[in-house]
Design a protein around this motif. Structure first.
Motif, PDB file in Angstrom:
ATOM      1  N   GLU A  19      -3.670  16.469   0.834  1.00 45.86           N
ATOM      2  CA  GLU A  19      -3.883  15.665   2.035  1.00 45.86           C
ATOM      3  C   GLU A  19      -5.318  15.812   2.551  1.00 45.86           C
ATOM      4  O   GLU A  19      -5.912  14.848   3.053  1.00 45.86           O
ATOM      5  CB  GLU A  19      -2.879  16.059   3.114  1.00 45.86           C
ATOM      6  N   GLN A  22      -7.506  13.668   0.429  1.00 48.52           N
ATOM      7  CA  GLN A  22      -7.325  12.265   0.819  1.00 48.52           C
ATOM      8  C   GLN A  22      -8.142  11.954   2.076  1.00 48.52           C
ATOM      9  O   GLN A  22      -8.812  10.916   2.160  1.00 48.52           O
ATOM     10  CB  GLN A  22      -5.851  11.960   1.067  1.00 48.52           C
ATOM     11  N   THR A 138      -1.404  14.629   9.074  1.00 44.10           N
ATOM     12  CA  THR A 138      -0.714  14.913   7.816  1.00 44.10           C
ATOM     13  C   THR A 138       0.291  13.809   7.535  1.00 44.10           C
ATOM     14  O   THR A 138       0.559  12.957   8.381  1.00 44.10           O
ATOM     15  CB  THR A 138       0.040  16.270   7.860  1.00 44.10           C
ATOM     16  N   ALA A 139       0.869  13.850   6.333  1.00 46.19           N
ATOM     17  CA  ALA A 139       1.855  12.829   5.960  1.00 46.19           C
ATOM     18  C   ALA A 139       3.098  12.907   6.842  1.00 46.19           C
ATOM     19  O   ALA A 139       3.712  11.899   7.160  1.00 46.19           O
ATOM     20  CB  ALA A 139       2.245  12.991   4.489  1.00 46.19           C
TER      21      ALA A 139
END
Length: 432
Positions: A19, A22, A138-139
């Motif tokens: 993450e 990304q 975060t996701a």
């Protein structure tokens, strides 16, 4: 704008780093697309904890090249550290990025276009600097994992991680607090502290900070309502440390202590550096300072030389401690470790049988722990919708990390609410 797809394999530390990569790419103008779509570059953050993890890493790298033969395929992480020479010969892989080079991803991609330099890996046994990767989101929408430490000095005989992650390296406390503050500003109420060997945090710092210091500083941040800890070794649970934990109201009473075996002879072959009795004392200490905390653990069955008597000792130990959950792993030989060369390797059939025994035991213990919540009111951080038996619920977790399901119209994801536990489902409780 170039399109980049990322895929993560392995542990929570790997997930955090994926993450973070990304986020770095987004900040540098790259468009992130799902891994299944056509992209200009594919990044696989690999795992090497077992031989099967190596295999899965290779499969994902080959899959990426098949999806777009013209794309740049990047292998990053632990498998790169353990098998860099092998990957250099793999025609599906263009760039190798080691575990302390992920922060340099944008410049590595830029240099590839100019010089086609494939190798960005160095010897982590000589590395003493923490790689500062950061996150602001975060996701997950409600809980954020925060990596605060890397590397391990323990050298358990079954584990390759000290070779793929290097020695202990701790993140600066100021950077940890700054990231926790950003996460709180973005609405995250719970942070989970994670690392390769979380107990070792601070042992390499001159400031003499430790894990308790980190918890105390994060607890001061407005907006952070819960602090949860990742996997810990029992030896950190001294009387002083546990008392310090109990003084922090924001700390979740959920402790994952890695056991691996309840038999001293097996523990010695594993190089675990504690006895079953010392582990028991740590559990008793936690239960004295916390009101019915959730204690969870890991156990390896079928370790080389594990006799029926040794396995029975583990079963009896687990019955005695009565963990809320036990994660059961069948020993997997890992090339490059001492255990791989040990005599008396256990047949898979016996590993399967022993695994089944422990899985049945943990199901029983877990059910009994959840039964104790019936009629009680607990605080639940709501997270996401979950469909069970055709019925849709909104599910979340208590401070002890027990999963709770409520009616979807009760509240919204991201809220912490009081829930009265009214019933039991297979692996969670029902509340209102």
């Amino acid at each position: 704008m170039k399109k980049v797809a990322l895929h993560n394999l392995g542990c929570k530390v790997n997930a955090y780093e994926t993450e973070a990569m990304q986020e770095i790419l987004e900040q540098n103008g790259y468009e992130i697309v799902p891994f299944e779509e056509k992209a200009d570059a594919y990044i696989v953050n690999t795992c090497s904890v077992t031989n099967m993890a190596d295999k899965k890493s290779r499969q994902m790298l080959h899959r990426a090249k098949k999806m777009n033969p013209e794309a740049v395929v990047i292998a990053a992480g632990c498998y790169v550290q353990s098998a860099g020479e092998e990957l250099l010969k793999d025609t599906s892989v263009d760039i190798l990025i080691g575990n302390n080079e992920k922060v340099n991803l944008p410049s590595i991609l830029e240099n590839w276009e100019k010089e086609h330099n494939p190798l960005h890996v160095h010897d982590l046994t000589r590395e003493h600097t923490y790689e500062e990767l950061t996150l602001s989101h975060t996701a997950g929408h409600t809980r954020a994992f925060m990596k605060i430490q890397d590397g391990c000095n323990q050298f358990c005989t079954y584990c390759i991680i000290p070779y793929t992650r290097g020695r202990v390296r701790s993140r600066r406390l100021s950077d940890i607090v700054a990231e926790a503050g950003r996460l709180a500003e973005n609405g995250y109420q719970e942070v989970v502290l994670t690392g390769i060997h979380l107990d070792s945090y601070g042992t390499d710092l001159e400031e003499h900070e430790n894990l308790l210091t980190v918890i105390q500083e994060i607890a001061k941040i407005d907006g952070i309502k819960r602090i949860r800890l990742g996997s810990l070794e029992p030896r950190i649970m001294t009387e002083e440390f546990v008392a310090g934990l109990a003084a922090e109201e924001k700390l979740c009473p959920h402790f994952h202590l890695s056991l691996q075996s309840g038999c001293d002879a097996t523990l010695k072959r594993m190089n675990r550096r504690y006895s079953a009795e010392e582990f028991r004392q740590c559990c008793e200490r936690l239960r004295r300072h916390f009101d019915d905390p959730a204690l969870t653990t890991d156990v390896i069955v079928g370790f080389p030389g594990e006799t029926e008597e040794e396995f029975t000792a583990t079963v009896e130990f687990l019955k005695d401690i009565c963990f809320y959950e036990t994660h059961v792993f069948k020993y997997s030989r890992r090339k490059g470790t001492k255990a791989d060369r040990m005599p008396d390797q256990i047949p898979e059939q016996i590993k399967n049988q022993r695994s089944d025994v422990l899985l049945a035991l943990t199901e029983k213990n877990s059910g009994e722990y959840r039964k104790k919540l019936l009629g009680r009111t607990v605080k639940v951080l709501l997270e996401e919708e979950s469909t069970i038996g055709g019925t849709t619920y909104l599910a979340g977790h208590t401070r002890e990390y027990v999963k709770v399901a409520v009616a979807p119209e009760t509240a919204a994801a991201g809220e912490i609410i009081d829930v009265k536990v009214t019933g039991l489902l297979k692996d969670m409780v029902l509340g209102e």
